[in-house]
Write an enzyme that holds these catalytic residues in place. Structure first.
Site, PDB file in Angstrom:
ATOM      1  N   PRO A   1     -28.790  17.758  -7.556  1.00  0.00           N
ATOM      2  CA  PRO A   1     -27.848  17.104  -8.418  1.00  0.00           C
ATOM      3  C   PRO A   1     -27.980  17.684  -9.795  1.00  0.00           C
ATOM      4  O   PRO A   1     -26.961  17.422 -10.422  1.00  0.00           O
ATOM      5  CB  PRO A   1     -28.335  15.804  -8.424  1.00  0.00           C
ATOM      6  CG  PRO A   1     -29.706  15.800  -8.110  1.00  0.00           C
ATOM      7  CD  PRO A   1     -29.833  16.778  -7.301  1.00  0.00           C
TER       8      PRO A   1
ATOM      9  N   ASP B   1     -24.418  29.084  -8.525  1.00  0.00           N
ATOM     10  CA  ASP B   1     -23.075  28.294  -8.791  1.00  0.00           C
ATOM     11  C   ASP B   1     -23.194  28.010 -10.478  1.00  0.00           C
ATOM     12  O   ASP B   1     -24.223  28.133 -10.934  1.00  0.00           O
ATOM     13  CB  ASP B   1     -23.338  26.984  -8.073  1.00  0.00           C
ATOM     14  CG  ASP B   1     -22.607  26.773  -6.747  1.00  0.00           C
ATOM     15  OD1 ASP B   1     -21.985  28.059  -6.396  1.00  0.00           O
ATOM     16  OD2 ASP B   1     -22.729  26.237  -6.007  1.00  0.00           O
TER      17      ASP B   1
ATOM     18  N   LYS C   1     -17.687  28.577  -9.545  1.00  0.00           N
ATOM     19  CA  LYS C   1     -16.248  27.943  -9.508  1.00  0.00           C
ATOM     20  C   LYS C   1     -16.284  26.856 -10.003  1.00  0.00           C
ATOM     21  O   LYS C   1     -16.705  25.702  -9.790  1.00  0.00           O
ATOM     22  CB  LYS C   1     -15.933  27.822  -7.909  1.00  0.00           C
ATOM     23  CG  LYS C   1     -15.789  29.150  -7.288  1.00  0.00           C
ATOM     24  CD  LYS C   1     -15.303  29.091  -5.839  1.00  0.00           C
ATOM     25  CE  LYS C   1     -16.141  28.225  -4.889  1.00  0.00           C
ATOM     26  NZ  LYS C   1     -17.295  28.963  -4.608  1.00  0.00           N
TER      27      LYS C   1
ATOM     28  N   GLY D   1     -25.006  24.068  -5.896  1.00  0.00           N
ATOM     29  CA  GLY D   1     -25.302  22.789  -6.405  1.00  0.00           C
ATOM     30  C   GLY D   1     -25.224  21.912  -5.236  1.00  0.00           C
ATOM     31  O   GLY D   1     -24.460  21.899  -4.429  1.00  0.00           O
ATOM     32  N   GLY D   2     -25.916  20.552  -5.516  1.00  0.00           N
ATOM     33  CA  GLY D   2     -26.162  19.464  -4.470  1.00  0.00           C
ATOM     34  C   GLY D   2     -26.585  20.194  -3.162  1.00  0.00           C
ATOM     35  O   GLY D   2     -27.686  20.475  -3.200  1.00  0.00           O
ATOM     36  N   ASP D   3     -25.945  19.803  -2.120  1.00  0.00           N
ATOM     37  CA  ASP D   3     -26.223  20.115  -0.818  1.00  0.00           C
ATOM     38  C   ASP D   3     -25.138  21.136  -0.349  1.00  0.00           C
ATOM     39  O   ASP D   3     -24.066  20.957  -0.450  1.00  0.00           O
ATOM     40  CB  ASP D   3     -26.329  18.971   0.300  1.00  0.00           C
ATOM     41  CG  ASP D   3     -26.630  19.435   1.442  1.00  0.00           C
ATOM     42  OD1 ASP D   3     -27.866  19.411   2.017  1.00  0.00           O
ATOM     43  OD2 ASP D   3     -26.004  19.845   2.287  1.00  0.00           O
TER      44      ASP D   3
ATOM     45  N   THR E   1     -27.559  15.569  -2.410  1.00  0.00           N
ATOM     46  CA  THR E   1     -26.335  15.586  -2.869  1.00  0.00           C
ATOM     47  C   THR E   1     -25.999  14.597  -4.109  1.00  0.00           C
ATOM     48  O   THR E   1     -26.741  13.595  -4.297  1.00  0.00           O
ATOM     49  CB  THR E   1     -25.417  15.391  -1.595  1.00  0.00           C
ATOM     50  OG1 THR E   1     -23.897  15.581  -2.192  1.00  0.00           O
ATOM     51  CG2 THR E   1     -25.659  13.932  -1.256  1.00  0.00           C
TER      52      THR E   1
ATOM     53  N   MET F   1     -15.650  14.887  -7.723  1.00  0.00           N
ATOM     54  CA  MET F   1     -14.741  15.926  -8.520  1.00  0.00           C
ATOM     55  C   MET F   1     -13.417  15.048  -8.675  1.00  0.00           C
ATOM     56  O   MET F   1     -12.415  15.592  -8.694  1.00  0.00           O
ATOM     57  CB  MET F   1     -14.549  17.221  -7.824  1.00  0.00           C
ATOM     58  CG  MET F   1     -15.647  18.138  -7.621  1.00  0.00           C
ATOM     59  SD  MET F   1     -15.330  19.631  -6.602  1.00  0.00           S
ATOM     60  CE  MET F   1     -15.543  18.874  -4.947  1.00  0.00           C
TER      61      MET F   1
END
Length: 211
Positions: free
Chosen positions: A18, A41, A62, A93-95, A123, A171
């Site tokens: 995270p 990322d 992105k 990032g995250g999972d 995540t 998001m």
């Protein structure tokens, strides 16, 4: 002449977690330490790249509203890298398997005969629950959890939100007002508790409790 599968490198889709550099898995950190090249990322913390000082580091992030790398271009670069290097890490990032577009990268790599391995990461939803000390499930109250996003939807107002007891929306900052309206229209009481949290597990983390 095409490279045989024995001479091609392997690509590892690694979940960075995270945000905090020390929340990556042991396996993920070990792969970074021996990677030849790392595609990372935009949300990956700079401190995490200290795990791979030997690797070539390439930013392919992105970000909404900012200059971004096209997914098709990322896919091609991963394939190209596997023809040049033995260990290629795609640090996500995250999972990797939750809103990470991993399937597109996996499909492209497998079609090119390249071995792909996925290393899971923590995540954002789970890290947020830990930070807030508030479970996503609660006996007798919340027995189901749904992860959802309306990012990139052509018409988010036409996409129904999940009806699980606990709904985690990724998001959702820019669509927060319309999301609230949708939830109420779908039957959620206006008094339903909500937590908004960003930059989870980092020094920049902040959260807001409201309804």
């Amino acid at each position: 002449m095409t490279s045989s599968s024995s001479t091609l490198g392997k690509v590892y889709l690694v979940g960075a977690g995270p945000g905090a550099a020390d929340l990556i898995t042991v396996r993920g950190a070990a792969l970074l330490a021996k990677a030849d090249v790392v595609f990372h990322d935009a949300l990956v913390d700079e401190a995490m790249l200290a795990y791979c000082p030997q690797a070539e580091k390439i930013a392919v992030g992105k970000r909404c509203g900012k200059h971004s790398t096209a997914q098709k271009f990322i896919n091609k670069r991963l394939v190209d890298a596997a023809h040049k290097h033995q260990i290629v890490v795609r640090l996500k990032g995250g999972d990797p398997m939750i809103f990470g577009r991993a399937d597109e990268e996996i499909s492209e790599l497998e079609a090119a005969g390249i071995q792909v391995h996925v290393v899971p990461g923590i995540t954002a939803a789970l890290a947020a629950a830990a930070s807030l000390k508030q479970s996503l499930t609660l006996r007798g109250v919340a027995r189901s959890v749904a992860f959802s996003t309306q990012a990139k939807a052509t018409d988010s107002s036409q996409l129904p939100l999940p009806t699980a007891d606990t709904v985690v929306i990724y998001m959702g900052r820019d669509e927060s007002s319309s999301i609230a309206e949708q939830l109420i229209a779908q039957g959620r009481p206006g008094s339903t508790p909500v937590r908004i949290i960003e930059s989870i597990s980092t020094q920049r983390e902040r959260s807001l409790a409201l309804t």
